[in-house]
Design an enzyme around this catalytic site. Structure first.
Site, mmCIF file in Angstrom:
data_model
loop_
_atom_site.group_PDB
_atom_site.id
_atom_site.type_symbol
_atom_site.label_atom_id
_atom_site.label_comp_id
_atom_site.label_asym_id
_atom_site.label_seq_id
_atom_site.Cartn_x
_atom_site.Cartn_y
_atom_site.Cartn_z
ATOM 1 N N HIS A 103 -2.436 65.310 34.687
ATOM 2 C CA HIS A 103 -2.722 64.146 35.516
ATOM 3 C C HIS A 103 -1.656 63.066 35.311
ATOM 4 O O HIS A 103 -0.788 63.172 34.432
ATOM 5 C CB HIS A 103 -4.078 63.525 35.158
ATOM 6 C CG HIS A 103 -5.123 64.510 34.771
ATOM 7 N ND1 HIS A 103 -5.644 65.428 35.649
ATOM 8 C CD2 HIS A 103 -5.746 64.738 33.586
ATOM 9 C CE1 HIS A 103 -6.551 66.169 35.032
ATOM 10 N NE2 HIS A 103 -6.617 65.781 33.774
ATOM 11 N N TYR A 119 -5.342 60.388 37.732
ATOM 12 C CA TYR A 119 -5.331 61.075 39.022
ATOM 13 C C TYR A 119 -4.438 62.314 38.939
ATOM 14 O O TYR A 119 -3.363 62.277 38.342
ATOM 15 C CB TYR A 119 -4.814 60.151 40.129
ATOM 16 C CG TYR A 119 -5.652 58.906 40.302
ATOM 17 C CD1 TYR A 119 -6.851 58.943 41.008
ATOM 18 C CD2 TYR A 119 -5.252 57.689 39.742
ATOM 19 C CE1 TYR A 119 -7.634 57.805 41.161
ATOM 20 C CE2 TYR A 119 -6.036 56.544 39.891
ATOM 21 C CZ TYR A 119 -7.221 56.615 40.600
ATOM 22 O OH TYR A 119 -8.001 55.487 40.739
ATOM 23 N N THR A 120 -4.902 63.393 39.556
ATOM 24 C CA THR A 120 -4.107 64.616 39.621
ATOM 25 C C THR A 120 -3.335 64.645 40.930
ATOM 26 O O THR A 120 -3.941 64.574 42.004
ATOM 27 C CB THR A 120 -5.007 65.861 39.556
ATOM 28 O OG1 THR A 120 -5.810 65.795 38.375
ATOM 29 C CG2 THR A 120 -4.163 67.131 39.521
ATOM 30 N N CYS A 273 -14.916 69.888 36.741
ATOM 31 C CA CYS A 273 -14.425 68.529 36.954
ATOM 32 C C CYS A 273 -15.310 67.827 37.982
ATOM 33 O O CYS A 273 -15.611 68.380 39.044
ATOM 34 C CB CYS A 273 -12.976 68.523 37.439
ATOM 35 S SG CYS A 273 -12.228 66.871 37.400
#
Length: 307
Positions: A103, A119-120, A273
Site C-alpha cells: 500500500h 491505500y492500495t 480485507c
C-alpha cells in the site's frame, strides 16, 4: 521487454538521454574530422557530468521514509460514495513499481492534526507518469471527506511502499479472497498480477460483499476477469439488493464460507480485507471451520492473511 517500452519516448528517459546523444556525437565527429575528437570528448564529459548530477538530485519516484507531495490530475466518480483519484508522478516515464499487495501511506492535515490512511494503488504496475487510488467516503470519515474537496492541481502527501504481503507467482495452488467495500483494492492488485502473468496458474475465488449494488467497486473490471480467465471465480454479496438482484443477499456468513470454500488444506491461502468488524468475524468463522488461526497483524506466510 518490448511490451514494456511500447509507446515510450526513449529519449526522455535518463539512460537514453545520455547514451544516445554521446554515441551520435562521437560517431559523427570521427566521420567529419577526427582531429576534433579530444575537444568533443571534453565537452561530452561536462555534459555527462551535468546529467549524472541531475539524475542523482532527482526526487525518487517514491520514498519509504519521507512523505512526498503528488499532484492530483484527475478525479473520476465511480459510485455514489467512491471515486478514483489519479496522481501525477514527477516524470512522465516514472513507474510506481511497488510490490503486489503493498500500500501507500497517505498523510493529510485536518483541524491541525495529521491523519494517516493506507491505500492500495489500482493502476497497472507498468503505467507511467501516474498512479490511481480509490477512496470511499464514509459518514464519519475525516480523510475521505477531505479527498472529496480536492480538485486537480491540489497536492497530497504519500510515502511507501507499506505492507506485510508481497505476492509471489504461484505462492499457493488456490487463493480465496474475502473482501468488503473498498477492501477490494489489494485483492484487485493481486488478481491483476495473476491474470496478466501467463505462468501463474493460481486458482482464485473472490467473495465480495457490499451494502448495495451501486457500492460494488470496479464491477466492470471484475466481470471482465470472470469472463476471460478460467481460473477465476466470483461471488457477489449485497446487503440491500434491488428486486432484480440474483446474487447472494446479506453478508458473508459461516454457512456461506462452508458452502463456497474447499475443505481446509495446505494448498489454499485465504486473503481478507474490509472493515475491521468484518475481518474479525471472518477470522473467527474460518477458525471454527478448521482453517489455521489467523490474526489481524498477519505475516507473509500465514495461511489466513489480513490486509
Amino acid at each position: 521487454m518490448a511490451d514494456k517500452l511500447e509507446g515510450v519516448d526513449l529519449l526522455k528517459t535518463p539512460l537514453h538521454g545520455i547514451y544516445i546523444p554521446v554515441a551520435l556525437c562521437i560517431f559523427g565527429i570521427t566521420i567529419l574530422n577526427y582531429d576534433y575528437l579530444p575537444y568533443v570528448v571534453g565537452l561530452l564529459a561536462l555534459y555527462i557530468s551535468f546529467n549524472i548530477i541531475r539524475v542523482k538530485l532527482k526526487r525518487p519516484v517514491l520514498s519509504s521514509t519521507k512523505f512526498q507531495d503528488y499532484e492530483l490530475i484527475d478525479k473520476t466518480i465511480i459510485s455514489k460514495n467512491s471515486a478514483i483519484y489519479r496522481f501525477k508522478l514527477y516524470n512522465e516515464y516514472d513507474q510506481l513499481n511497488i510490490p503486489v499487495g503493498h500500500h501507500l501511506a497517505c498523510k493529510v492535515e485536518i483541524d491541525g492534526k495529521d491523519e494517516i490512511r493506507y491505500y492500495t494503488p489500482i493502476s497497472n504496475q507498468l503505467d507511467e507518469g501516474f498512479f490511481d487510488i480509490i477512496v470511499k467516503s464514509y459518514k464519519d470519515g475525516k480523510v475521505s471527506k477531505y479527498f472529496a474537496t480536492l480538485s486537480p492541481g491540489d497536492k497530497v502527501l504519500f510515502k511507501g511502499p507499506v505492507g506485510r504481503m508481497s505476492y509471489r507467482t504461484n505462492m499457493a495452488k488456490k487463493i480465496i479472497m474475502i473482501a468488503g467495500g473498498s477492501g477490494i483494492t489489494p485483492m484487485l492488485s493481486v488478481l491483476g498480477s495473476i491474470v496478466t502473468t501467463p505462468e501463474d496458474t493460481t486458482e482464485v475465488k473472490l467473495l465480495f460483499a457490499n451494502e448495495t449494488e451501486n457500492d460494488i467497486l470496479l464491477k466492470e473490471e471484475l466481470d471482465v476477469y470472470l469472463e476471460e480467465y478460467p481460473n477465476f471465480d466470483l461471488r457477489y454479496f449485497v446487503k440491500h439488493p434491488s428486486p432484480s438482484w440474483n446474487g447472494y443477499t446479506g453478508w458473508i456468513t459461516k454457512d456461506v464460507l462452508k458452502k463456497e470454500l474447499p475443505e481446509p488444506n495446505d494448498d489454499t491461502k485465504i486473503f481478507i480485507c474490509g472493515p475491521m468488524d468484518m475481518k474479525k468475524q471472518m477470522l473467527h468463522d474460518l477458525e471454527e471451520l478448521g482453517w489455521s488461526k489467523g490474526v489481524l497483524q498477519s505475516k507473509q506466510d500465514d495461511q489466513v492473511f489480513c490486509f
